[in-house]
Scaffold this motif. Structure first.
Motif, PDB file in Angstrom:
ATOM      1  N   ARG A   1      -0.792  -5.732   3.810  1.00 31.68           N
ATOM      2  CA  ARG A   1       0.569  -5.628   3.276  1.00 31.68           C
ATOM      3  C   ARG A   1       0.869  -4.159   2.940  1.00 31.68           C
ATOM      4  O   ARG A   1       0.480  -3.661   1.884  1.00 31.68           O
ATOM      5  CB  ARG A   1       0.728  -6.495   2.032  1.00 31.68           C
ATOM      6  CG  ARG A   1       0.611  -7.987   2.317  1.00 31.68           C
ATOM      7  CD  ARG A   1       0.588  -8.783   1.025  1.00 31.68           C
ATOM      8  NE  ARG A   1       1.816  -8.622   0.255  1.00 31.68           N
ATOM      9  CZ  ARG A   1       2.845  -9.449   0.308  1.00 31.68           C
ATOM     10  NH1 ARG A   1       2.811 -10.508   1.106  1.00 31.68           N
ATOM     11  NH2 ARG A   1       3.907  -9.254  -0.438  1.00 31.68           N
ATOM     12  N   ASP A   2       1.542  -3.479   3.863  1.00 31.60           N
ATOM     13  CA  ASP A   2       1.885  -2.081   3.598  1.00 31.60           C
ATOM     14  C   ASP A   2       3.217  -1.947   2.871  1.00 31.60           C
ATOM     15  O   ASP A   2       3.564  -0.875   2.386  1.00 31.60           O
ATOM     16  CB  ASP A   2       1.913  -1.267   4.895  1.00 31.60           C
ATOM     17  CG  ASP A   2       2.890  -1.829   5.922  1.00 31.60           C
ATOM     18  OD1 ASP A   2       3.473  -2.905   5.672  1.00 31.60           O
ATOM     19  OD2 ASP A   2       3.060  -1.187   6.972  1.00 31.60           O
TER      20      ASP A   2
ATOM     21  N   HIS B   1      -7.389  -2.240  -3.709  1.00 32.48           N
ATOM     22  CA  HIS B   1      -6.136  -2.992  -3.752  1.00 32.48           C
ATOM     23  C   HIS B   1      -6.193  -4.093  -2.702  1.00 32.48           C
ATOM     24  O   HIS B   1      -6.393  -3.820  -1.510  1.00 32.48           O
ATOM     25  CB  HIS B   1      -4.967  -2.038  -3.478  1.00 32.48           C
ATOM     26  CG  HIS B   1      -3.630  -2.642  -3.715  1.00 32.48           C
ATOM     27  ND1 HIS B   1      -2.454  -1.996  -3.398  1.00 32.48           N
ATOM     28  CD2 HIS B   1      -3.264  -3.845  -4.244  1.00 32.48           C
ATOM     29  CE1 HIS B   1      -1.433  -2.773  -3.725  1.00 32.48           C
ATOM     30  NE2 HIS B   1      -1.893  -3.893  -4.237  1.00 32.48           N
ATOM     31  N   ILE B   2      -5.990  -5.353  -3.103  1.00 34.63           N
ATOM     32  CA  ILE B   2      -6.096  -6.450  -2.132  1.00 34.63           C
ATOM     33  C   ILE B   2      -5.007  -6.387  -1.066  1.00 34.63           C
ATOM     34  O   ILE B   2      -5.121  -7.050  -0.034  1.00 34.63           O
ATOM     35  CB  ILE B   2      -6.081  -7.832  -2.813  1.00 34.63           C
ATOM     36  CG1 ILE B   2      -4.708  -8.134  -3.421  1.00 34.63           C
ATOM     37  CG2 ILE B   2      -7.183  -7.953  -3.854  1.00 34.63           C
ATOM     38  CD1 ILE B   2      -4.510  -9.608  -3.707  1.00 34.63           C
ATOM     39  N   ALA B   3      -3.961  -5.590  -1.295  1.00 36.39           N
ATOM     40  CA  ALA B   3      -2.936  -5.425  -0.265  1.00 36.39           C
ATOM     41  C   ALA B   3      -3.547  -4.857   1.013  1.00 36.39           C
ATOM     42  O   ALA B   3      -3.076  -5.158   2.118  1.00 36.39           O
ATOM     43  CB  ALA B   3      -1.818  -4.515  -0.765  1.00 36.39           C
TER      44      ALA B   3
ATOM     45  N   THR C   1       0.806  -1.220   0.000  1.00 38.94           N
ATOM     46  CA  THR C   1       0.000   0.000   0.000  1.00 38.94           C
ATOM     47  C   THR C   1       0.841   1.273   0.000  1.00 38.94           C
ATOM     48  O   THR C   1       0.381   2.309  -0.456  1.00 38.94           O
ATOM     49  CB  THR C   1      -0.941   0.020   1.208  1.00 38.94           C
ATOM     50  OG1 THR C   1      -0.157  -0.077   2.415  1.00 38.94           O
ATOM     51  CG2 THR C   1      -1.916  -1.144   1.154  1.00 38.94           C
ATOM     52  N   GLY C   2       2.064   1.211   0.499  1.00 36.84           N
ATOM     53  CA  GLY C   2       2.877   2.426   0.590  1.00 36.84           C
ATOM     54  C   GLY C   2       3.671   2.709  -0.663  1.00 36.84           C
ATOM     55  O   GLY C   2       4.860   3.014  -0.589  1.00 36.84           O
TER      56      GLY C   2
ATOM     57  N   GLU D   1      -1.260   4.120  -5.182  1.00 34.95           N
ATOM     58  CA  GLU D   1      -2.013   5.366  -5.328  1.00 34.95           C
ATOM     59  C   GLU D   1      -2.643   5.483  -6.709  1.00 34.95           C
ATOM     60  O   GLU D   1      -3.770   5.951  -6.854  1.00 34.95           O
ATOM     61  CB  GLU D   1      -1.095   6.559  -5.067  1.00 34.95           C
ATOM     62  CG  GLU D   1      -0.815   6.830  -3.608  1.00 34.95           C
ATOM     63  CD  GLU D   1      -1.315   8.204  -3.180  1.00 34.95           C
ATOM     64  OE1 GLU D   1      -1.523   9.064  -4.049  1.00 34.95           O
ATOM     65  OE2 GLU D   1      -1.492   8.397  -1.972  1.00 34.95           O
ATOM     66  N   ILE D   2      -1.902   5.084  -7.733  1.00 39.71           N
ATOM     67  CA  ILE D   2      -2.458   5.122  -9.087  1.00 39.71           C
ATOM     68  C   ILE D   2      -3.679   4.211  -9.164  1.00 39.71           C
ATOM     69  O   ILE D   2      -4.728   4.588  -9.699  1.00 39.71           O
ATOM     70  CB  ILE D   2      -1.395   4.698 -10.122  1.00 39.71           C
ATOM     71  CG1 ILE D   2      -0.229   5.690 -10.136  1.00 39.71           C
ATOM     72  CG2 ILE D   2      -2.012   4.582 -11.508  1.00 39.71           C
ATOM     73  CD1 ILE D   2       0.957   5.239 -10.984  1.00 39.71           C
ATOM     74  N   LEU D   3      -3.540   3.013  -8.606  1.00 34.87           N
ATOM     75  CA  LEU D   3      -4.613   2.029  -8.648  1.00 34.87           C
ATOM     76  C   LEU D   3      -5.862   2.515  -7.914  1.00 34.87           C
ATOM     77  O   LEU D   3      -6.980   2.444  -8.441  1.00 34.87           O
ATOM     78  CB  LEU D   3      -4.115   0.720  -8.021  1.00 34.87           C
ATOM     79  CG  LEU D   3      -5.069  -0.471  -8.060  1.00 34.87           C
ATOM     80  CD1 LEU D   3      -5.274  -0.946  -9.483  1.00 34.87           C
ATOM     81  CD2 LEU D   3      -4.521  -1.612  -7.192  1.00 34.87           C
TER      82      LEU D   3
END
Length: 262
Positions: free
Chosen positions: A182-183, A175-177, A160-161, A166-168
């Motif tokens: 999952r960062d 986002h499945i993260a 995520t970081g 961010e684009i997604l």
């Protein structure tokens, strides 16, 4: 006129970029003749969205001696550029500006302004930043869209970081993260990806030749997952935090809008 003289006198007339992302910013902002060299990878179409523009500039391979002999007034580098090269250039009296990476879309305008100031091209940078912000608003979608995941060679997935996150999410995807907590980026077991069952799997193009790291992209489980949903290929527009990310964002919003319409 007298007040403007110091600014023009201090304006760097010979600028060298030794980093893929500063290559793009410099090509966007530099005055004619101001930029005299870009990195050798700037012409690689697999990772450089401005490879055609870069072909107009002499390439450098990031060596201190090579860059010094170009007699630059300013060298643009990244924060992770070779520290030995950066240190040597500075000891030789060359000004080196190290530009930080971008992890969020809100930082793109910051980098434009930063490099614009270094090149004494503030007006051009401001215009680019304003255009970027307007396009970003137009391409932003509600975050209620399909679920998506990144899956690259060696089973590498993005957390995520990241700028890609961010684009997604700006394109409206989930986002499945986030679901997996999952960062940070790293390897993701194919079993976990299959269980998560995202609607879209974003991968990357492959290089010619054979690579064991890319074998997983042809695994039957992954191919079945993509066949049940959608596959999308990320390209060079995703790599750097410059206005080029708008192309990546536009491609995703087109995908999302199409999926929403079905």
């Amino acid at each position: 006129m007298a007040a403007a003289t110091p600014s023009w006198a201090d304006m760097p007339g010979r600028v060298v970029s030794m980093n893929l992302c500063t290559d793009q910013l410099a090509m966007m902002l530099a005055a004619p003749g101001q930029l005299i060299s870009v990195s050798d990878i700037a012409t690689d179409p697999l990772i450089s969205p401005m490879h055609m523009e870069a072909a107009a500039y002499p390439a450098n391979f990031g060596g201190a001696e090579e860059i010094y002999l170009l007699r630059p007034d300013l060298v643009l580098a990244g924060v992770y550029s070779d520290p030995a090269v950066v240190s040597m250039l500075r000891r030789l009296g060359v000004e080196v500006a190290q530009i930080d990476i971008v992890t969020g879309l809100d930082q793109v305008t910051d980098r434009l302004v930063e490099v614009g100031a270094l090149l004494h091209r503030e007006e051009e940078a401001t215009a680019r930043a304003e255009a970027f912000e307007a396009d970003l608003v137009a391409l932003t979608r509600p975050g209620t869209g399909p679920r998506a995941a990144f899956y690259y060679p060696n089973g590498y997935s993005l957390g995520t970081g990241t700028l890609s996150h961010e684009i997604l999410t700006t394109a409206g995807f989930l986002h499945i993260a986030d679901e997996l907590g999952r960062d940070s980026s790293g390897r993701l077991a194919l079993e976990l990806l299959a269980v998560a069952a995202p609607d879209v799997v974003i991968s990357t193009g492959t290089y010619p030749g054979n690579s064991r790291s890319e074998d997983i992209l042809h695994h039957p489980a992954l191919e079945a997952l993509i066949a049940a949903g959608q596959g999308h290929v990320s390209g060079p527009d995703w790599v750097c935090g410059t206005p080029q990310v708008l192309t990546a964002l536009s491609d995703l919003t087109t995908l999302r809008d199409g999926m929403e319409a079905e």
